[in-house]
Write a protein that holds these residues in place. Structure first.
Motif, mmCIF file in Angstrom:
data_model
loop_
_atom_site.group_PDB
_atom_site.id
_atom_site.type_symbol
_atom_site.label_atom_id
_atom_site.label_comp_id
_atom_site.label_asym_id
_atom_site.label_seq_id
_atom_site.Cartn_x
_atom_site.Cartn_y
_atom_site.Cartn_z
ATOM 1 N N ASN A 93 45.450 38.411 54.336
ATOM 2 C CA ASN A 93 44.859 39.708 54.723
ATOM 3 C C ASN A 93 43.349 39.759 54.509
ATOM 4 O O ASN A 93 42.737 40.815 54.617
ATOM 5 C CB ASN A 93 45.518 40.839 53.916
ATOM 6 C CG ASN A 93 46.952 41.055 54.326
ATOM 7 O OD1 ASN A 93 47.346 40.688 55.435
ATOM 8 N ND2 ASN A 93 47.750 41.637 53.447
ATOM 9 N N LYS A 94 42.792 38.615 54.120
ATOM 10 C CA LYS A 94 41.331 38.498 53.880
ATOM 11 C C LYS A 94 40.866 39.408 52.755
ATOM 12 O O LYS A 94 39.788 40.002 52.823
ATOM 13 C CB LYS A 94 40.535 38.761 55.158
ATOM 14 C CG LYS A 94 40.959 37.874 56.342
ATOM 15 C CD LYS A 94 40.049 38.097 57.519
ATOM 16 C CE LYS A 94 40.551 37.475 58.808
ATOM 17 N NZ LYS A 94 41.109 36.157 58.739
ATOM 18 N N THR A 95 41.686 39.541 51.733
ATOM 19 C CA THR A 95 41.292 40.357 50.580
ATOM 20 C C THR A 95 41.413 39.561 49.281
ATOM 21 O O THR A 95 41.674 40.122 48.217
ATOM 22 C CB THR A 95 42.154 41.632 50.465
ATOM 23 O OG1 THR A 95 43.537 41.248 50.436
ATOM 24 C CG2 THR A 95 41.919 42.573 51.623
ATOM 25 N N LEU A 96 41.240 38.242 49.381
ATOM 26 C CA LEU A 96 41.284 37.404 48.177
ATOM 27 C C LEU A 96 39.880 36.845 47.929
ATOM 28 O O LEU A 96 39.215 36.386 48.863
ATOM 29 C CB LEU A 96 42.284 36.256 48.353
ATOM 30 C CG LEU A 96 42.510 35.382 47.123
ATOM 31 C CD1 LEU A 96 43.153 36.183 45.990
ATOM 32 C CD2 LEU A 96 43.396 34.188 47.455
ATOM 33 N N TYR A 97 39.465 36.879 46.668
ATOM 34 C CA TYR A 97 38.109 36.474 46.316
ATOM 35 C C TYR A 97 38.155 35.551 45.103
ATOM 36 O O TYR A 97 39.063 35.635 44.279
ATOM 37 C CB TYR A 97 37.251 37.700 45.973
ATOM 38 C CG TYR A 97 37.229 38.738 47.067
ATOM 39 C CD1 TYR A 97 36.228 38.742 48.040
ATOM 40 C CD2 TYR A 97 38.230 39.706 47.143
ATOM 41 C CE1 TYR A 97 36.222 39.679 49.053
ATOM 42 C CE2 TYR A 97 38.238 40.653 48.168
ATOM 43 C CZ TYR A 97 37.235 40.640 49.114
ATOM 44 O OH TYR A 97 37.232 41.563 50.129
ATOM 45 N N VAL A 98 37.142 34.679 45.001
ATOM 46 C CA VAL A 98 36.958 33.904 43.768
ATOM 47 C C VAL A 98 35.706 34.419 43.078
ATOM 48 O O VAL A 98 34.728 34.806 43.729
ATOM 49 C CB VAL A 98 36.841 32.386 44.028
ATOM 50 C CG1 VAL A 98 38.145 31.837 44.560
ATOM 51 C CG2 VAL A 98 35.702 32.064 44.970
ATOM 52 N N ASP A 99 35.773 34.406 41.754
ATOM 53 C CA ASP A 99 34.634 34.884 40.960
ATOM 54 C C ASP A 99 34.052 33.699 40.199
ATOM 55 O O ASP A 99 34.442 33.415 39.066
ATOM 56 C CB ASP A 99 35.111 35.983 40.012
ATOM 57 C CG ASP A 99 33.935 36.714 39.374
ATOM 58 O OD1 ASP A 99 32.784 36.305 39.605
ATOM 59 O OD2 ASP A 99 34.176 37.689 38.645
ATOM 60 N N GLY A 100 33.174 32.970 40.849
ATOM 61 C CA GLY A 100 32.595 31.788 40.214
ATOM 62 C C GLY A 100 33.647 30.728 39.978
ATOM 63 O O GLY A 100 34.743 30.772 40.554
ATOM 64 N N PRO A 109 36.473 42.880 45.644
ATOM 65 C CA PRO A 109 35.187 42.181 45.673
ATOM 66 C C PRO A 109 34.197 42.766 44.672
ATOM 67 O O PRO A 109 34.313 43.927 44.272
ATOM 68 C CB PRO A 109 34.703 42.422 47.105
ATOM 69 C CG PRO A 109 35.353 43.699 47.519
ATOM 70 C CD PRO A 109 36.657 43.782 46.782
ATOM 71 N N SER A 110 33.237 41.953 44.281
ATOM 72 C CA SER A 110 32.132 42.430 43.452
ATOM 73 C C SER A 110 30.898 41.627 43.861
ATOM 74 O O SER A 110 30.962 40.774 44.767
ATOM 75 C CB SER A 110 32.434 42.235 41.966
ATOM 76 O OG SER A 110 32.370 40.860 41.640
ATOM 77 N N GLN A 111 29.797 41.870 43.175
ATOM 78 C CA GLN A 111 28.563 41.159 43.536
ATOM 79 C C GLN A 111 28.673 39.665 43.287
ATOM 80 O O GLN A 111 27.938 38.877 43.870
ATOM 81 C CB GLN A 111 27.394 41.725 42.739
ATOM 82 C CG GLN A 111 26.950 43.101 43.239
ATOM 83 C CD GLN A 111 25.698 43.574 42.549
ATOM 84 O OE1 GLN A 111 25.484 43.253 41.387
ATOM 85 N NE2 GLN A 111 24.878 44.338 43.249
ATOM 86 N N THR A 112 29.577 39.269 42.389
ATOM 87 C CA THR A 112 29.665 37.848 42.034
ATOM 88 C C THR A 112 30.814 37.130 42.738
ATOM 89 O O THR A 112 31.007 35.939 42.518
ATOM 90 C CB THR A 112 29.836 37.682 40.513
ATOM 91 O OG1 THR A 112 31.011 38.401 40.111
ATOM 92 C CG2 THR A 112 28.627 38.212 39.766
ATOM 93 N N THR A 113 31.584 37.842 43.549
ATOM 94 C CA THR A 113 32.747 37.198 44.168
ATOM 95 C C THR A 113 32.426 36.651 45.553
ATOM 96 O O THR A 113 31.456 37.059 46.183
ATOM 97 C CB THR A 113 33.932 38.180 44.298
ATOM 98 O OG1 THR A 113 33.516 39.307 45.064
ATOM 99 C CG2 THR A 113 34.436 38.616 42.947
ATOM 100 N N LYS A 114 33.280 35.742 45.968
ATOM 101 C CA LYS A 114 33.164 35.160 47.314
ATOM 102 C C LYS A 114 34.556 35.147 47.940
ATOM 103 O O LYS A 114 35.538 34.804 47.269
ATOM 104 C CB LYS A 114 32.626 33.728 47.180
ATOM 105 C CG LYS A 114 32.247 33.123 48.499
ATOM 106 C CD LYS A 114 31.217 32.025 48.333
ATOM 107 C CE LYS A 114 29.796 32.537 48.242
ATOM 108 N NZ LYS A 114 29.312 33.214 49.462
#
Lengths: 124, 158
Positions: A93-100, A109-114
């Motif tokens: 669903n394009k709602t998964l992020y990695v944080d560093g 999401p946050s400022q540090t996620t991709k």
């Protein structure tokens, strides 16, 4: 913090009913102190099994092994399988992020996620 | 009227562009470029969840070829398991596995490693620990045809 709710007055255990303080939930312990000792033994083993051992374990599989001791294999594995499915659906669903490299996988999401872009694990 | 965008293809990114993106997003990792070999080398420590082990990952990338990703070290388990998931090959003696992250056109030299290969590696490590715990690969994916194991050549850019 469960032990904080148990008071002692001399040799008497007191667990006051919060809505009726004159009622003592520990009255049977005062008749038979072995019941109190057995409870405190259980409390220590529960702290170890539920908190200490999983927190000290490294690796989801090791955490799983530690939790299976007290909750059983079925429910712990089902929880991991559910988490895996939810994570996969989040990616689709394009709602998964990695944080560093060490912040883990996240669904907000946050400022540090991709964002984890769509892809297909391949190979044997 | 001709569709001008039909055959549009984005330009390949340079190794410098790849390195800048990797260094700006993933602090604490090491990245270098071998100009003679026209090759980028990246290594970092990845912890896919707060409860996970920390794994050493090595990435080697040569533009025009498939990035090669290895997970290396004593943290790896079940390297001798016949069902070890989504890998190219395993070196049990040196405790390293080269992992399979994507299929054919999902990566190209016009895409940033920082946006693709590294997030996919973090995700692979998460599903790897779930596989160790449950015996199931929960990340989905595809397997090559029986008798035709995936090779490096089948994954290179066309």
């Amino acid at each position: 913090n469960m032990s904080n709710f148990i008071k002692r007055s001399g040799d008497t255990f007191i667990i006051a009913n919060p809505v009726m303080p004159e009622e003592n939930f520990a009255d049977k312990w005062n008749e038979n102190p072995e019941k109190a000792q057995e409870f405190f033994r259980w409390l220590e083993s529960a702290k170890t099994a539920i908190l200490t051992a999983p927190i000290n374990a490294q690796g989801l599989h090791k955490v799983s092994e530690a939790l299976e001791v007290c909750f059983g294999q079925n429910i712990v594995r089902r929880s991991l399988v559910d988490d895996g499915h939810d994570t996969r659906i989040a990616r689709e669903n394009k709602t998964l992020y990695v944080d560093g490299l060490t912040g883990g996988l996240k669904t907000t999401p946050s400022q540090t996620t991709k964002k984890v872009g769509g892809h297909t694990f391949f190979g044997e | 009227m001709a569709n001008k965008g039909r055959y549009y293809r984005t330009s390949p990114l340079t190794l410098i562009q790849q390195k800048v993106a990797l260094c700006s997003v993933y602090k604490g990792a090491n990245c270098s470029i071998d100009k003679k070999k026209n090759q980028l080398f990246w290594t970092g420590k990845i912890k896919p969840t707060a409860l996970s082990k920390e794994y050493t990952v090595v990435l080697v990338y040569h533009p025009g070829k498939s990035p090669k990703v290895w997970v290396v070290g004593d943290e790896l388990e079940k390297l001798d398991d016949a069902n070890f998931p989504h890998k190219f090959d395993i070196d049990t003696e040196n405790k390293m596995v080269r992992i399979c992250l994507y299929r054919y056109s999902e990566f190209s030299s016009s895409k940033l490693l920082a946006n693709t290969i590294i997030p996919w590696t973090i995700e692979w490590l998460y599903y790897y620990e779930l596989w160790l715990a449950t015996g199931e690969w929960l990340g989905g994916g595809e397997h090559p045809e029986i008798g035709k194991p995936k090779t490096e050549d089948t994954n290179e850019e066309q």
